[in-house]
Enzyme design. Sequence first.
Site, PDB file in Angstrom:
ATOM      1  N   ALA A  62      39.870  -4.457   8.316  1.00 39.65           N
ATOM      2  CA  ALA A  62      38.875  -4.151   7.280  1.00 39.65           C
ATOM      3  C   ALA A  62      39.543  -4.142   5.918  1.00 39.65           C
ATOM      4  O   ALA A  62      40.743  -3.868   5.795  1.00 39.65           O
ATOM      5  CB  ALA A  62      38.231  -2.793   7.539  1.00 39.65           C
ATOM      6  N   TYR A  83      32.681  -0.312  -0.792  1.00 41.15           N
ATOM      7  CA  TYR A  83      33.471  -0.201   0.431  1.00 41.15           C
ATOM      8  C   TYR A  83      32.706   0.548   1.512  1.00 41.15           C
ATOM      9  O   TYR A  83      32.532   0.050   2.642  1.00 41.15           O
ATOM     10  CB  TYR A  83      34.805   0.501   0.155  1.00 41.15           C
ATOM     11  CG  TYR A  83      35.422   1.093   1.395  1.00 41.15           C
ATOM     12  CD1 TYR A  83      35.791   0.278   2.461  1.00 41.15           C
ATOM     13  CD2 TYR A  83      35.625   2.471   1.520  1.00 41.15           C
ATOM     14  CE1 TYR A  83      36.340   0.820   3.622  1.00 41.15           C
ATOM     15  CE2 TYR A  83      36.171   3.014   2.671  1.00 41.15           C
ATOM     16  CZ  TYR A  83      36.523   2.193   3.715  1.00 41.15           C
ATOM     17  OH  TYR A  83      37.063   2.721   4.862  1.00 41.15           O
ATOM     18  N   LYS A 130      31.138  -0.682   5.246  1.00 45.52           N
ATOM     19  CA  LYS A 130      31.453  -0.062   6.533  1.00 45.52           C
ATOM     20  C   LYS A 130      30.195   0.485   7.198  1.00 45.52           C
ATOM     21  O   LYS A 130      30.028   0.388   8.424  1.00 45.52           O
ATOM     22  CB  LYS A 130      32.484   1.048   6.347  1.00 45.52           C
ATOM     23  CG  LYS A 130      33.875   0.570   5.975  1.00 45.52           C
ATOM     24  CD  LYS A 130      34.496  -0.316   7.046  1.00 45.52           C
ATOM     25  CE  LYS A 130      34.875   0.438   8.294  1.00 45.52           C
ATOM     26  NZ  LYS A 130      35.562  -0.443   9.277  1.00 45.52           N
ATOM     27  N   THR A 165      34.711   5.095   8.977  1.00 46.11           N
ATOM     28  CA  THR A 165      35.224   6.066   8.014  1.00 46.11           C
ATOM     29  C   THR A 165      34.213   7.174   7.757  1.00 46.11           C
ATOM     30  O   THR A 165      32.999   6.965   7.917  1.00 46.11           O
ATOM     31  CB  THR A 165      35.554   5.360   6.685  1.00 46.11           C
ATOM     32  OG1 THR A 165      35.859   6.314   5.680  1.00 46.11           O
ATOM     33  CG2 THR A 165      34.366   4.536   6.201  1.00 46.11           C
ATOM     34  N   ASP A 166      34.701   8.322   7.333  1.00 44.50           N
ATOM     35  CA  ASP A 166      33.804   9.420   6.945  1.00 44.50           C
ATOM     36  C   ASP A 166      33.020   9.086   5.682  1.00 44.50           C
ATOM     37  O   ASP A 166      31.980   9.695   5.395  1.00 44.50           O
ATOM     38  CB  ASP A 166      34.578  10.724   6.756  1.00 44.50           C
ATOM     39  CG  ASP A 166      35.769  10.617   5.805  1.00 44.50           C
ATOM     40  OD1 ASP A 166      35.984   9.536   5.213  1.00 44.50           O
ATOM     41  OD2 ASP A 166      36.488  11.621   5.663  1.00 44.50           O
ATOM     42  N   GLU A 167      33.459   8.087   4.915  1.00 46.93           N
ATOM     43  CA  GLU A 167      32.820   7.774   3.641  1.00 46.93           C
ATOM     44  C   GLU A 167      31.402   7.213   3.791  1.00 46.93           C
ATOM     45  O   GLU A 167      30.634   7.199   2.830  1.00 46.93           O
ATOM     46  CB  GLU A 167      33.693   6.822   2.823  1.00 46.93           C
ATOM     47  CG  GLU A 167      35.027   7.438   2.430  1.00 46.93           C
ATOM     48  CD  GLU A 167      35.797   6.606   1.419  1.00 46.93           C
ATOM     49  OE1 GLU A 167      35.157   6.029   0.520  1.00 46.93           O
ATOM     50  OE2 GLU A 167      37.029   6.531   1.544  1.00 46.93           O
TER      51      GLU A 167
END
Length: 324
Positions: A91, A158, A162, A133-135
């Site tokens: 990624a 980003y 994801k 990801t937690d984002e």
Amino acid sequence: MLSNLNQAHLLVTGGAGFMGSAFIRYVLSQPGFTGHISNLDLLTYAGNLDNLKEVEEDSRYAFYKGDVRDRSVLEEIHKEKPLTAIVHFAAETHVDRSITDPTPFLETNILGTCNLLEFVRTHPNIHFHHISTDEVYGALGADGIFTEETPYRPNSPYSASKASSDHFVRAYAVTYDLSTTLSHASNNYGPGQYPEKFIPLMIQNALGKKPLPVYGKGENIREWLFVEDHSRAIWTILEEGKKGEVYNIGGGNEMKNIDLLRLILKVAEEMTAEKNLEALITFVTDRPGHDFRYAMDGTKVSSLGFTPQWSLEAGLRATMEILL
């Protein structure tokens, strides 16, 4: 879940990167693993085969240079030795780069993931584990915690890319009855991380007596996970998890960026002869869409038997030792 995991053929995408290479090293270090790992990596700026020097001669390991969007290389690997599972790390991950130019994030994170899912659709015996990801959950205030049921609210190109790839994993699993799992990790750190990320950048700049740029006032809060603990969690999910499930992986180390930097400098001063490194701290204009706080509820993955083993200070020392 994967009853034959110790004899499995695992395809690790992005295996020359920071997290992927750590996972490969972790699996090959397991005394019971007699299977095989194929590492597929395009070797872009963040890929580094030096991360795998210690395993490159291992007969259980093979490297393939290629793009996750290239179906032919996937078929080649599978033809040589049928795959058991794909662990998808590959990624584009740097938020600042995504703000400057989102296009590579769409191409790798979305189209690359979809190509892998299409490959699995034609080979449905392969399990697909997606690293996220937690984002994707957006930002928290001073209170609260992300669970696996938290709605998605990505705030950067980003995290949006994801989030999109996560949705494709779920959609393919439901529509085509594929075997998938998905994990969201808090901020990883550790030896070998590309220096654009916060912890390695601060360590390298401090050791080189260069300015330490901190966004805003450094009040943003992150939860930190040592990369070896992340690898252990993924292995646990592959072994004990349930198909179709999502797991949040946190390190249990939540801290303001400025406090983390001060801890880094404390460790640096203890491990070197340097003093007064805090004088290098420089506050810079905050980046657009900078999420205030992330924190993960790791109850679900803990129920599988995973517990983080690294404290933040011990992890920082292990990270710094490589650079001294």
